[in-house]
Design a protein around this motif. Structure first.
Motif, PDB file in Angstrom:
ATOM      1  N   ALA A  26     -27.692 -75.052  -5.281  1.00 13.51           N
ATOM      2  CA  ALA A  26     -26.736 -75.200  -6.377  1.00 13.51           C
ATOM      3  C   ALA A  26     -27.244 -74.492  -7.630  1.00 13.51           C
ATOM      4  O   ALA A  26     -28.438 -74.441  -7.885  1.00 13.51           O
ATOM      5  N   GLY A  27     -26.311 -73.909  -8.375  1.00 13.95           N
ATOM      6  CA  GLY A  27     -26.656 -73.224  -9.606  1.00 13.95           C
ATOM      7  C   GLY A  27     -26.150 -71.794  -9.603  1.00 13.95           C
ATOM      8  O   GLY A  27     -25.465 -71.359  -8.688  1.00 13.95           O
ATOM      9  N   THR A  28     -26.507 -71.064 -10.655  1.00 11.85           N
ATOM     10  CA  THR A  28     -26.107 -69.665 -10.798  1.00 11.85           C
ATOM     11  C   THR A  28     -27.252 -68.773 -10.344  1.00 11.85           C
ATOM     12  O   THR A  28     -28.401 -68.985 -10.719  1.00 11.85           O
ATOM     13  N   HIS A  29     -26.915 -67.770  -9.541  1.00 11.34           N
ATOM     14  CA  HIS A  29     -27.922 -66.877  -8.963  1.00 11.34           C
ATOM     15  C   HIS A  29     -27.500 -65.430  -9.168  1.00 11.34           C
ATOM     16  O   HIS A  29     -26.334 -65.099  -9.015  1.00 11.34           O
ATOM     17  N   GLU A  30     -28.476 -64.583  -9.494  1.00 12.09           N
ATOM     18  CA  GLU A  30     -28.245 -63.142  -9.567  1.00 12.09           C
ATOM     19  C   GLU A  30     -29.011 -62.513  -8.414  1.00 12.09           C
ATOM     20  O   GLU A  30     -30.224 -62.697  -8.304  1.00 12.09           O
ATOM     21  N   MET A  62     -23.533 -65.109  -8.591  1.00 15.61           N
ATOM     22  CA  MET A  62     -22.753 -66.126  -7.887  1.00 15.61           C
ATOM     23  C   MET A  62     -23.233 -67.517  -8.288  1.00 15.61           C
ATOM     24  O   MET A  62     -24.436 -67.767  -8.392  1.00 15.61           O
ATOM     25  N   THR A  63     -22.272 -68.422  -8.498  1.00 16.17           N
ATOM     26  CA  THR A  63     -22.562 -69.825  -8.767  1.00 16.17           C
ATOM     27  C   THR A  63     -22.122 -70.646  -7.572  1.00 16.17           C
ATOM     28  O   THR A  63     -21.019 -70.461  -7.051  1.00 16.17           O
ATOM     29  N   MET A  64     -22.994 -71.555  -7.124  1.00 19.14           N
ATOM     30  CA  MET A  64     -22.681 -72.413  -5.982  1.00 19.14           C
ATOM     31  C   MET A  64     -22.674 -73.866  -6.433  1.00 19.14           C
ATOM     32  O   MET A  64     -23.579 -74.311  -7.156  1.00 19.14           O
ATOM     33  N   VAL A  65     -21.629 -74.587  -6.047  1.00 21.55           N
ATOM     34  CA  VAL A  65     -21.502 -76.010  -6.311  1.00 21.55           C
ATOM     35  C   VAL A  65     -21.145 -76.662  -4.982  1.00 21.55           C
ATOM     36  O   VAL A  65     -20.330 -76.131  -4.220  1.00 21.55           O
ATOM     37  N   SER A  66     -21.731 -77.819  -4.699  1.00 19.65           N
ATOM     38  CA  SER A  66     -21.452 -78.485  -3.422  1.00 19.65           C
ATOM     39  C   SER A  66     -20.974 -79.913  -3.640  1.00 19.65           C
ATOM     40  O   SER A  66     -21.232 -80.523  -4.676  1.00 19.65           O
ATOM     41  N   LYS A  67     -20.290 -80.425  -2.624  1.00 17.54           N
ATOM     42  CA  LYS A  67     -19.810 -81.808  -2.640  1.00 17.54           C
ATOM     43  C   LYS A  67     -20.152 -82.445  -1.303  1.00 17.54           C
ATOM     44  O   LYS A  67     -19.897 -81.854  -0.247  1.00 17.54           O
ATOM     45  N   ASP A  68     -20.781 -83.590  -1.332  1.00 13.20           N
ATOM     46  CA  ASP A  68     -21.152 -84.390  -0.150  1.00 13.20           C
ATOM     47  C   ASP A  68     -22.255 -83.759   0.697  1.00 13.20           C
ATOM     48  O   ASP A  68     -22.514 -84.221   1.800  1.00 13.20           O
TER      49      ASP A  68
END
Length: 194
Positions: free
Chosen positions: A114-118, A173-179
């Motif tokens: 999770a978070g922003t990555h370059e 890219m930013t990744m966010v997750s649920k569950d």
């Protein structure tokens, strides 16, 4: 829904393909990029575009860089992390002499944390298998191309592929997750203690 009833997780990817760099400069009139997201059998898209084509672009004040800032947004769901999504980017050029030609492919593993990555990936393009093929490619300006660029993400028959690297593609890219945590996966960035 109770926590024990959770069987799927969702991941959201939001970002853009920022630019392409060619170290010796760009000699084409216009460039454009195409992208496609590849995932495993347990994954299914929930929203967003999984393929796309950018606008035509030219280098600006920096003759080695072409800026696209092409948005990439999608939400995917799965029951396990096998077959984590990957982004295949194809860079193509349009010019007067050879028409529409390949400039290279780039492959990104979309961020599992999770978070922003370059991220930066090298541009690779297939080479001809024979000297005659190399000569014809030079003469016509048409380089060999993959029938299906998604094969880069599978890795099954890539050992037979002859490639050369020239340039790179930049992705933010930013990744966010649920569950994801509820199913026992820890995708948080490690915390460094001072």
């Amino acid at each position: 829904m109770k926590e024990s009833e959770v069987t799927k997780f969702l991941v959201s990817f939001n970002g853009n393909i920022e630019y392409v760099i060619f170290p010796a400069g760009i000699f084409d009139e216009q460039l454009y990029i195409q992208f496609e997201v590849v995932w495993g059998i347990d994954w299914d898209p929930k929203s967003g575009l999984c393929t796309g084509t950018s606008q035509m672009a030219r280098p600006g004040s920096d003759p080695e860089k072409v800026i696209f800032n092409m948005p990439v947004e999608m939400v995917l769901g799965s029951t396990n992390v096998f077959g984590w999504p990957q982004l295949v980017v194809t860079v193509r050029a349009k010019n007067f002499f050879s028409g529409d030609t390949l400039r290279g492919y780039a492959l990104f593993l979309l961020p599992p944390v999770a978070g922003t990555h370059e991220m930066t990936a090298p541009l690779v393009k297939p080479r001809s298998a024979t000297m005659l093929g190399e000569w014809l490619a030079w003469l016509t300006g048409r380089q060999p191309e993959l029938v299906d660029p998604r094969m880069l993400a599978t890795g099954k028959e890539n050992y037979l592929l002859r490639t050369e690297s020239y340039g790179h593609v930049r992705l933010k890219m930013t990744m966010v997750s649920k569950d994801l945590r509820k199913l026992g996966y820890d995708n948080m960035a490690p915390v460094l203690k001072m």
